[in-house]
Design an enzyme around this catalytic site. Sequence first.
Site, PDB file in Angstrom:
ATOM      1  N   TYR A 151      10.973  38.476   5.876  1.00 60.50           N
ATOM      2  CA  TYR A 151       9.823  38.113   6.701  1.00 60.50           C
ATOM      3  C   TYR A 151       9.263  39.340   7.412  1.00 60.50           C
ATOM      4  O   TYR A 151      10.017  40.169   7.916  1.00 60.50           O
ATOM      5  CB  TYR A 151      10.204  37.057   7.749  1.00 60.50           C
ATOM      6  N   TRP A 173       5.251  41.581   8.547  1.00 53.38           N
ATOM      7  CA  TRP A 173       3.855  41.902   8.236  1.00 53.38           C
ATOM      8  C   TRP A 173       3.701  43.060   7.270  1.00 53.38           C
ATOM      9  O   TRP A 173       2.635  43.254   6.709  1.00 53.38           O
ATOM     10  CB  TRP A 173       3.110  42.211   9.528  1.00 53.38           C
TER      11      TRP A 173
HETATM   12  N1  LIG Z   1       9.958  37.439  21.838  1.00 52.42           N
HETATM   13  C1  LIG Z   1       9.035  37.305  20.891  1.00 52.42           C
HETATM   14  N2  LIG Z   1       9.324  37.653  19.629  1.00 52.42           N
HETATM   15  C2  LIG Z   1       8.376  37.535  18.666  1.00 52.42           C
HETATM   16  C3  LIG Z   1       7.085  37.059  18.965  1.00 52.42           C
HETATM   17  C4  LIG Z   1       6.810  36.676  20.307  1.00 52.42           C
HETATM   18  O1  LIG Z   1       5.708  36.214  20.642  1.00 52.42           O
HETATM   19  N3  LIG Z   1       7.800  36.832  21.233  1.00 52.42           N
HETATM   20  N4  LIG Z   1       6.134  36.971  17.977  1.00 52.42           N
HETATM   21  C5  LIG Z   1       6.616  36.795  16.629  1.00 52.42           C
HETATM   22  C6  LIG Z   1       5.540  36.955  15.642  1.00 52.42           C
HETATM   23  S1  LIG Z   1       4.149  35.976  15.888  1.00 52.42           S
HETATM   24  C7  LIG Z   1       5.647  37.759  14.561  1.00 52.42           C
HETATM   25  S2  LIG Z   1       4.449  37.664  13.337  1.00 52.42           S
HETATM   26  C8  LIG Z   1       6.805  38.642  14.367  1.00 52.42           C
HETATM   27  C9  LIG Z   1       6.442  39.996  13.749  1.00 52.42           C
HETATM   28  O2  LIG Z   1       7.573  40.564  13.198  1.00 52.42           O
HETATM   29  P1  LIG Z   1       7.474  41.658  12.011  1.00 52.42           P
HETATM   30  O3  LIG Z   1       6.323  41.346  11.130  1.00 52.42           O
HETATM   31  O4  LIG Z   1       8.814  41.751  11.398  1.00 52.42           O
HETATM   32  O5  LIG Z   1       7.160  42.974  12.853  1.00 52.42           O
HETATM   33  P2  LIG Z   1       6.535  44.349  12.388  1.00 52.42           P
HETATM   34  O6  LIG Z   1       6.793  45.307  13.497  1.00 52.42           O
HETATM   35  O7  LIG Z   1       5.124  44.153  11.983  1.00 52.42           O
HETATM   36  O8  LIG Z   1       7.431  44.758  11.152  1.00 52.42           O
HETATM   37  C10 LIG Z   1       6.923  45.261   9.975  1.00 52.42           C
HETATM   38  C11 LIG Z   1       7.833  46.374   9.475  1.00 52.42           C
HETATM   39  O9  LIG Z   1       7.402  46.727   8.177  1.00 52.42           O
HETATM   40  C12 LIG Z   1       7.365  48.162   8.096  1.00 52.42           C
HETATM   41  N5  LIG Z   1       6.401  48.520   7.039  1.00 52.42           N
HETATM   42  C13 LIG Z   1       5.063  48.689   7.120  1.00 52.42           C
HETATM   43  N6  LIG Z   1       4.561  48.955   5.899  1.00 52.42           N
HETATM   44  C14 LIG Z   1       5.582  48.956   5.043  1.00 52.42           C
HETATM   45  C15 LIG Z   1       5.679  49.163   3.635  1.00 52.42           C
HETATM   46  O10 LIG Z   1       4.712  49.398   2.935  1.00 52.42           O
HETATM   47  N7  LIG Z   1       6.914  49.055   3.085  1.00 52.42           N
HETATM   48  C16 LIG Z   1       8.011  48.777   3.833  1.00 52.42           C
HETATM   49  N8  LIG Z   1       9.186  48.688   3.206  1.00 52.42           N
HETATM   50  N9  LIG Z   1       7.950  48.607   5.155  1.00 52.42           N
HETATM   51  C17 LIG Z   1       6.748  48.677   5.750  1.00 52.42           C
HETATM   52  C18 LIG Z   1       6.994  48.621   9.474  1.00 52.42           C
HETATM   53  O11 LIG Z   1       7.345  49.969   9.680  1.00 52.42           O
HETATM   54  C19 LIG Z   1       7.805  47.623  10.325  1.00 52.42           C
HETATM   55  O12 LIG Z   1       9.110  48.082  10.556  1.00 52.42           O
HETATM   56  O13 LIG Z   1       7.472  38.849  15.621  1.00 52.42           O
HETATM   57  C20 LIG Z   1       7.831  37.626  16.246  1.00 52.42           C
HETATM   58  N10 LIG Z   1       8.685  37.904  17.383  1.00 52.42           N
HETATM   59  N1  LIG Z   2      -2.652  43.977  19.279  1.00 51.02           N
HETATM   60  C1  LIG Z   2      -1.968  43.027  18.640  1.00 51.02           C
HETATM   61  N2  LIG Z   2      -2.575  41.885  18.252  1.00 51.02           N
HETATM   62  C2  LIG Z   2      -1.869  40.909  17.633  1.00 51.02           C
HETATM   63  C3  LIG Z   2      -0.505  41.074  17.316  1.00 51.02           C
HETATM   64  C4  LIG Z   2       0.125  42.287  17.750  1.00 51.02           C
HETATM   65  O1  LIG Z   2       1.335  42.482  17.544  1.00 51.02           O
HETATM   66  N3  LIG Z   2      -0.635  43.217  18.398  1.00 51.02           N
HETATM   67  N4  LIG Z   2       0.180  40.095  16.621  1.00 51.02           N
HETATM   68  C5  LIG Z   2      -0.599  39.132  15.855  1.00 51.02           C
HETATM   69  C6  LIG Z   2       0.201  37.978  15.461  1.00 51.02           C
HETATM   70  S1  LIG Z   2       1.308  38.157  14.174  1.00 51.02           S
HETATM   71  C7  LIG Z   2       0.067  36.757  16.025  1.00 51.02           C
HETATM   72  S2  LIG Z   2       0.979  35.432  15.461  1.00 51.02           S
HETATM   73  C8  LIG Z   2      -0.906  36.531  17.106  1.00 51.02           C
HETATM   74  C9  LIG Z   2      -0.315  35.703  18.246  1.00 51.02           C
HETATM   75  O2  LIG Z   2      -1.315  35.137  18.976  1.00 51.02           O
HETATM   76  P1  LIG Z   2      -0.931  34.283  20.254  1.00 51.02           P
HETATM   77  O3  LIG Z   2       0.214  33.404  19.971  1.00 51.02           O
HETATM   78  O4  LIG Z   2      -2.187  33.680  20.749  1.00 51.02           O
HETATM   79  O5  LIG Z   2      -0.513  35.479  21.224  1.00 51.02           O
HETATM   80  P2  LIG Z   2       0.555  35.688  22.373  1.00 51.02           P
HETATM   81  O6  LIG Z   2       0.243  37.053  22.882  1.00 51.02           O
HETATM   82  O7  LIG Z   2       1.921  35.411  21.913  1.00 51.02           O
HETATM   83  O8  LIG Z   2       0.201  34.592  23.442  1.00 51.02           O
HETATM   84  C10 LIG Z   2      -1.096  34.427  23.999  1.00 51.02           C
HETATM   85  C11 LIG Z   2      -0.995  34.120  25.454  1.00 51.02           C
HETATM   86  O9  LIG Z   2      -0.377  32.857  25.670  1.00 51.02           O
HETATM   87  C12 LIG Z   2       0.033  32.831  27.003  1.00 51.02           C
HETATM   88  N5  LIG Z   2       1.133  31.893  27.148  1.00 51.02           N
HETATM   89  C13 LIG Z   2       2.413  32.072  26.760  1.00 51.02           C
HETATM   90  N6  LIG Z   2       3.147  30.989  27.075  1.00 51.02           N
HETATM   91  C14 LIG Z   2       2.300  30.109  27.669  1.00 51.02           C
HETATM   92  C15 LIG Z   2       2.450  28.788  28.213  1.00 51.02           C
HETATM   93  O10 LIG Z   2       3.517  28.193  28.214  1.00 51.02           O
HETATM   94  N7  LIG Z   2       1.323  28.209  28.702  1.00 51.02           N
HETATM   95  C16 LIG Z   2       0.112  28.808  28.710  1.00 51.02           C
HETATM   96  N8  LIG Z   2      -0.932  28.136  29.168  1.00 51.02           N
HETATM   97  N9  LIG Z   2      -0.043  30.061  28.225  1.00 51.02           N
HETATM   98  C17 LIG Z   2       1.028  30.686  27.711  1.00 51.02           C
HETATM   99  C18 LIG Z   2       0.451  34.240  27.357  1.00 51.02           C
HETATM  100  O11 LIG Z   2      -0.089  34.581  28.623  1.00 51.02           O
HETATM  101  C19 LIG Z   2      -0.115  35.074  26.243  1.00 51.02           C
HETATM  102  O12 LIG Z   2      -0.871  36.175  26.694  1.00 51.02           O
HETATM  103  O13 LIG Z   2      -1.386  37.762  17.654  1.00 51.02           O
HETATM  104  C20 LIG Z   2      -1.814  38.666  16.641  1.00 51.02           C
HETATM  105  N10 LIG Z   2      -2.494  39.765  17.265  1.00 51.02           N
HETATM  106 MO   LIG Z   3       2.647  36.344  14.104  1.00 48.05          MO
END
Ligand SMILES: Nc1nc2c(c(=O)[nH]1)N[C@H]1C(S)=C(S)[C@@H](COP(=O)(O)OP(=O)(O)OC[C@H]3O[C@@H](n4cnc5c(=O)[nH]c(N)nc54)[C@H](O)[C@@H]3O)O[C@H]1N2
Ligand SMILES: Nc1nc2c(c(=O)[nH]1)N[C@H]1C(S)=C(S)[C@@H](COP(=O)(O)OP(=O)(O)OC[C@H]3O[C@@H](n4cnc5c(=O)[nH]c(N)nc54)[C@H](O)[C@@H]3O)O[C@H]1N2
Ligand SMILES: [Mo]
Length: 769
Positions: free
Chosen positions: A115, A117
Site C-alpha cells: 500500500y 502512493w
Molecule cells: N496518523 C495518521 N496516519 C495516516 C493518516 C492520517 O491521517 N493520520 N493518513 C493516511 C493516509 S490518508 C494515507 S494515503 C497514508 C499514506 O501512506 P503512504 O502512501 O505509504 O505514504 P508515502 O509517504 O506517500 O509513501 C510513499 C513511499 O513511496 C516511495 N516512492 C515514491 N516513488 C517511488 C517509486 O517510484 N518506487 C518506489 N519503490 N518507491 C517510491 C516514497 O519515497 C515513499 O517512501 O498514510 C495514512 N496514515
Molecule cells: N499537502 C498534502 N495534501 C494532501 C496529502 C498530503 O499528504 N499532503 N494527502 C492526501 C491524501 S492521501 C488524503 S487521503 C487527503 C486527506 O484529506 P482529509 O481526510 O480531508 O484530510 P485531513 O488533513 O486528514 O483532515 C482534514 C481536517 O479534518 C479535521 N478533523 C479531524 N478530525 C476531526 C473531527 O473529529 N471532527 C471534525 N469536525 N474535524 C476533524 C482536521 O482539523 C483536519 O485538518 O489529503 C490529501 N492531500
Molecule cells: Mo490518503
Amino acid sequence: MSPDPDPALRTGNHWGLGRPVLRDGRLVEVRPHPADPWPSALNGNIAGSLGGRARILRPAIRVGWLENGPGPADGARGREPFVEVDWDTALDRLAEELGRVRAAHGNGAIYAGSYGWGSAGRFHHPQTQLKRFLNAVGGFVRSEGNYSYNAALVLLPHVVGNYRDHVKQATRLSNIARHGELVVMFGGFPLRNTQVSDGGLGRHRIQGALRDCAANGVRFVNVSPLKGDADPVLNAEWIAPRPGTDVALMMGLAQTLIAEGLHDRAFLDRYTVGFDRVAAYLAGQVDGVAKTADWAESQCGVPADRIRDLAREMAGKRTMISCAAALQRADWGEQPLWMTVALAALLGQIGLPGGGYTIGYGVNASVGVMDRILRPGALPQGENPIADYIPVAMVSDMLLTPGGAYDYNGERRRLPDIRMVWWAGGNPFHHHQNLNRLRAAFQRPETVVVNDFNWTATARHADIVLPVAAPEERRDFVCGKQDNALIPSPALVAPPGQARTEYEIFSDLADRLGARDAFTEGRGEEDWLRDMWARTVQTAAGHGIALPDWGRFMASGPIELPDPAPDRVFLSEFRADPDANPLPTPSGKIELYSEVIAGFGYDDCPGHPVWMPPRGVADGTARRFPLALLSGQPEARLHSQMDNGGYSLSQKIAGREPVLIHPADAAAHGIADGDVVELFNDRGRCLAGARVTDAIAPGVVFLRTGAWYDPDPDDPQARDRHGNPNVLTHDLRTSRLSQGPAAQSAFVEIRRHDGPAPAVMAHEPPAFA
Ligand SMILES: Nc1nc2c(c(=O)[nH]1)N[C@H]1C(S)=C(S)[C@@H](COP(=O)(O)OP(=O)(O)OC[C@H]3O[C@@H](n4cnc5c(=O)[nH]c(N)nc54)[C@H](O)[C@@H]3O)O[C@H]1N2
Ligand SMILES: Nc1nc2c(c(=O)[nH]1)N[C@H]1C(S)=C(S)[C@@H](COP(=O)(O)OP(=O)(O)OC[C@H]3O[C@@H](n4cnc5c(=O)[nH]c(N)nc54)[C@H](O)[C@@H]3O)O[C@H]1N2
Ligand SMILES: [Mo]
C-alpha cells in the site's frame, strides 16, 4: 537509460507540474510551472530530497540476514547495520530466497500489498511493477482498501453506491457558486490538502473555484477543531466540536429538523428507506436518549442554541453538507458518513444544484472541479493466482497473529501466514498506526524487501533494500486518476549511484527465476511506453479526441482533455427519475436503515447510524491522557515523501515536526511557542516543536503526519525524536464492517522537554558495516 538530450523542462508529480532547473547535469531546483495558476510549493522538496544524504545509492542487505540467512529478526530489523552489495549479489540472494519461500510455503506466504502512493508516472508506478513481477512468478497476498477512506469504500455501497463514484461525481464547486447559499463543512476544506491529486495533475483549480463561491456570497461554516481548515477568503464561521463527536452534532441538527417539522417528508418517502427507524432512534425510543440539540451539546461542546439555529438555517437555504474523509479515519468511522447522508436526506436537497452532500471535498485537488474522461493506457499487471487478501489496516495483526479470525463486511475470514514482506512505493512506518506494535510485527517475517529511493523508516526495517530511480530520473507520462492533463515527463538527470528503474530490476530478477519473457514480453521500457501511449490514442479516438503520436507528445507540453461533466450535480439523475435510475443498493434507494448491515449483527456498526463516543472516552483513557490528538495531512509534503527536502525542513521547529496547541493548554503545561515538547501515552512517545496558536480548539493538539519515524531503541517506549504521530495512535479499526484505520481517535498528554534534545537522525543514512 540516459537523460533526454533536449529535455522539455518539465516534471510531473502528484502535486502537479514543476519547472526544473538543471546545472552541470544535476537537478538543483524545481520552480513553479507557469501553466499552473496555483502551483504547489511541494516542488520545493524535490531537489533537496533526491540529492539528500538519505538517498539510497546501492543495494544493501542487513548484516544478520546476509550472514545467517532468512528468519525472524528478534529486534534486529531497524537496529542492525546494513552491508552495501552489488546488484548481482542482491538479486542472486533475493531470487534464491523467493525460490525458497515459494517452495516451502507457497506464494500465499508472500505479502506484497505494498500500500502507498509511490510516485506519479503511468509506466514506472512501483506497485504495478511489483505486482506484475510477482504475478509472473505465482502471485502474492494483496491488501484491500486504503488508509484514506476505507470506511466509505465499504459502507457506502450498502447505503448509496460506490464511494469512488461519490468522489468523481461530486457536485462541482462552480455549481455551488451559482446555486448554493450555505456550505456546512464537517472537517473543513483544508487548502493545504488540495495541492495533490493521485497520479498527478496539470493545474490546481480549487483555490479559484472557492474564490468564485465566496464572491457570489455563498456562506461557509467550518466545523473543525482547526480554524485554518477553511480558506480565509471564505470568511467562514468557525464551530469547533470536540474531535470524534460530529455524529452527535449531526444528530442534534437532525432531531431539531424533525422536532420542528423542517424535514422533507416527501423526499424521504420517495428516495429513501428506513427513515422511521432512524427517527425512532433520534427520538430516544431505542436507547432512552433523545438526540436533541441539548443532548448534542453535552457530547460535542457546541452550544445547543447554535445547533438549533444552524438546523433552521440549513433547512431555509440551499445547503451543501460536506464531510471530510478524516472524520471516518476514526473510531466508528462509518457513522459520520452514514449520518451525513441521513442529515442531507432530511433536508431533501440531494440531487439539487448547489445542495445535498459531498463526502471528500479537499481529499485531493480534483474533487468538485474535474474528472478524467478516459483511462490512459497502463502497464498490465497480469493475473494474481493467489486470491487471499487482508483489509489494508490489518498488517500488524496479520504478522503478529497468523491464522487469526476476523470479521469483514459480512465475512468471517482468517489472516494468512506470511513469511516474506515486500514493499515498493509505500511507507508503512509512515502510514500505519501504533508504530511500536508495527516494529514488533516487522520482526516476524523471515525476509523483508523494500524498494525506495530514500532511506525511509520502512527501508531501515528491511533485510534487502533496492535503490530505485526517482521520477525526474526516468522517462514516463503522467495522468491523475481524476485529472484531465496528459503530461510528458522526460528523464532530466541520470539516477545517482547504482539506482535503477524498477522495470530494470524486476526484469533481471525475473530472468533469475526463468520468467523474463513473462515479465517483459520481449519489450524494453520505451516499447512499453509507446504501447501504452498507442492504447491511450486509441481510447481517445473512441471519444472523438485526436492525440499526437508518442514522439510528438513527448516533445510537446501537457495536453488537456475535456471535462466529461463540467456542471455535475451528484445524484441528479437519481433525483430526476428514481425508477429509471435506481441506486445500486438492495432497495434502489438511499438506505438510512440497511437490512444487509443489520443482518451482519455487528454491535460496532448496526443497521442505521448510531452515536458511540470514541474508544478513549468510553474506556476512560481520555481522563489520563486528556488531549485529543489529530494527525492530519502535512502542508509541506505529501505524506512522508521528501520530508528531507527544503520546503518540509523549513517548517520544522528545532528540526522537529510542529505540534499545534491552544494557548490555554500551553499555559497549563508551562509550554511556550518554539519549545521542544514530548507527547506521550501508553503506546509511545515522541518529541515535537510547540506551535502555540488560538487557531486550534482547546483540548486538541494537531501533529501532522509524515515526519520520518526516528525511534531511539534505547529510550523507554523507543521514543521517537522527530514528531511522528503514529507512535501515539492506536491500530484498532473503525469497526468490524470495514476494518478501516482509525488514526484520528487518539488521546495524549504533553510536557515540556527540558535540557538538551537528542539530534534527529531520520534524515541520515543508516549505519553500514
Ligand atoms: N496518523 C495518521 N496516519 C495516516 C493518516 C492520517 O491521517 N493520520 N493518513 C493516511 C493516509 S490518508 C494515507 S494515503 C497514508 C499514506 O501512506 P503512504 O502512501 O505509504 O505514504 P508515502 O509517504 O506517500 O509513501 C510513499 C513511499 O513511496 C516511495 N516512492 C515514491 N516513488 C517511488 C517509486 O517510484 N518506487 C518506489 N519503490 N518507491 C517510491 C516514497 O519515497 C515513499 O517512501 O498514510 C495514512 N496514515
Ligand atoms: N499537502 C498534502 N495534501 C494532501 C496529502 C498530503 O499528504 N499532503 N494527502 C492526501 C491524501 S492521501 C488524503 S487521503 C487527503 C486527506 O484529506 P482529509 O481526510 O480531508 O484530510 P485531513 O488533513 O486528514 O483532515 C482534514 C481536517 O479534518 C479535521 N478533523 C479531524 N478530525 C476531526 C473531527 O473529529 N471532527 C471534525 N469536525 N474535524 C476533524 C482536521 O482539523 C483536519 O485538518 O489529503 C490529501 N492531500
Ligand atoms: Mo490518503
